[in-house]
Design an enzyme around this catalytic site. Sequence first.
Site, mmCIF file in Angstrom:
data_model
loop_
_atom_site.group_PDB
_atom_site.id
_atom_site.type_symbol
_atom_site.label_atom_id
_atom_site.label_comp_id
_atom_site.label_asym_id
_atom_site.label_seq_id
_atom_site.Cartn_x
_atom_site.Cartn_y
_atom_site.Cartn_z
ATOM 1 N N ASP A 10 0.883 -1.140 0.115
ATOM 2 C CA ASP A 10 0.069 0.042 0.021
ATOM 3 C C ASP A 10 0.843 1.206 0.122
ATOM 4 O OD1 ASP A 10 -1.589 2.141 0.660
ATOM 5 O OD2 ASP A 10 -2.560 1.288 2.278
ATOM 6 N N TYR A 227 1.234 0.149 14.878
ATOM 7 C CA TYR A 227 0.393 -0.022 13.578
ATOM 8 C C TYR A 227 0.627 0.759 12.473
ATOM 9 C CZ TYR A 227 -3.647 0.046 11.079
ATOM 10 O OH TYR A 227 -4.768 -0.043 9.871
ATOM 11 N N LYS A 230 -3.188 -2.728 7.731
ATOM 12 C CA LYS A 230 -3.205 -4.305 7.997
ATOM 13 C C LYS A 230 -2.359 -5.067 6.884
ATOM 14 C CE LYS A 230 -5.618 -6.169 11.185
ATOM 15 N NZ LYS A 230 -4.931 -6.991 12.107
HETATM 16 C C1 F6R Z 1 -7.557 -0.377 7.700
HETATM 17 C C2 F6R Z 1 -7.662 0.775 7.116
HETATM 18 C C3 F6R Z 1 -8.332 1.808 7.471
HETATM 19 C C4 F6R Z 1 -7.676 2.870 8.323
HETATM 20 C C5 F6R Z 1 -8.733 4.186 8.822
HETATM 21 C C6 F6R Z 1 -7.943 5.233 9.622
HETATM 22 O O1 F6R Z 1 -6.412 -1.520 7.451
HETATM 23 O O2 F6R Z 1 -6.458 0.883 6.462
HETATM 24 O O3 F6R Z 1 -9.539 1.357 7.973
HETATM 25 O O4 F6R Z 1 -7.274 2.252 9.489
HETATM 26 O O5 F6R Z 1 -9.074 4.542 7.772
HETATM 27 O O6 F6R Z 1 -7.023 5.484 8.827
HETATM 28 P P1 F6R Z 1 -5.797 6.434 9.388
HETATM 29 O O7 F6R Z 1 -5.296 6.013 10.912
HETATM 30 O O8 F6R Z 1 -4.755 6.439 8.334
HETATM 31 O O9 F6R Z 1 -6.429 7.977 9.526
HETATM 32 MG MG MG Z 2 -4.054 2.107 3.177
HETATM 33 MG MG MG Z 3 -4.864 -2.180 2.104
#
Ligand code: F6R
Ligand code: MG
Ligand code: MG
Length: 365
Positions: A10, A227, A230
Amino acid sequence: MITLSVIKADIGGYVGHSASHPDILDKAKDEMAKAKKAGLLVDFHVTACGDDLQLIMTHKRGVDNRRIHKLAWDTFVAGTELARQLKLYGAGQDLLSDAFSGNVKGMGPGVAEMTIEERTSEPIIIFMADKTSAGSWNLPLYKMFADPFNTAGLVIAEGLHAGFAFEVHDVKEHLKITFNAPEEIYDMLMFIGAPGRYCVKSVCHRGTGNIGAVSSTQRLSLIAGRYVGKDDPVCIVRCQGEFPAVGEVLEPFAFPQIVEGWMRGSHHGPLMPVSVPQSTPTRFDGPPRVTALGFQLAEGQLVGPRDMFDDPSFDEARRQANVEAEYLRRHGPFEPHRLPLEEMEYTTMAHVMKKLEGRFERLKA
Ligand code: F6R
Ligand code: MG
Ligand code: MG
């Protein structure tokens, strides 16, 4: 011998974490085309699953090859530059290191590779998932290669009847063990039924020793110690002949199993089988998706792809996944929708505990 390498990362989402930007895919195609022209690759296919860029490559250099891994890494770096210009969300998210050190493993990208002697006809399916973790292949791989209620060939086809050997990794302790199916399935299920820790890495035919499946098992949070998104794993499966038929390989996904991932990597949700254009998780950043691209290999050329879940026979699985999604969503911040405390990828627990320091009183016995 030909090697099939699937390397993914990603490197930026469009919009949020919901999909990949077409310019990033075009950039990756350009880089891959240059490598093919230069003779490094035999063939390639570039695609995306949700916000993950997928590089599917064939070549003659074997697994864990420095030049192939560097090509993937450089492609991700070039894509990240573009992602920064477009201000895509989370540009360079999975590139956990600044410099390439010989192998992309442990640096963030997910990797599944196998070297094979191409058969007279070589049908393969590449599974790609978004918003979930590496252990999500355990259940489908078990069904494909060890469950006669899924794979009729285990009972009625001579070539499959001797069973398969499963290499299982303990991703926390960095250990591996091989189980023979069918004799050791009860022992094996004790482990692979806990997919947060034990992941099926590969499956081999017990008679010929030939590899039938290989998955990516990297756990991003264990690599980074925090974190970062994923794992969004990939898996390559060979079909037909001594392996399960294409229909037997796809069949496990008619059941939308509950996996870890979804919003903020901290929820349980159904794994929904979808076509590539439908791999755009938008409801509560999900539910988690899986796509399947089928190819026929011809002297390393990737003849295809066919978008295998783009079929009405998977409509019911998608409908069921939506029902499960709705049911789980109604739990809001409660388990079992929310993951157990120690499994959540996001948590405010430490701060909340600190704030409430001194407010907890010991209960009288
Ligand atoms: C799960 C994922 C999304 C982000 C969520 C918050 O794998 O990629 O659910 O965790 O959109 O994202 P941030 O912390 O980047 O604002
Ligand atoms: Mg992403
Ligand atoms: Mg992804």
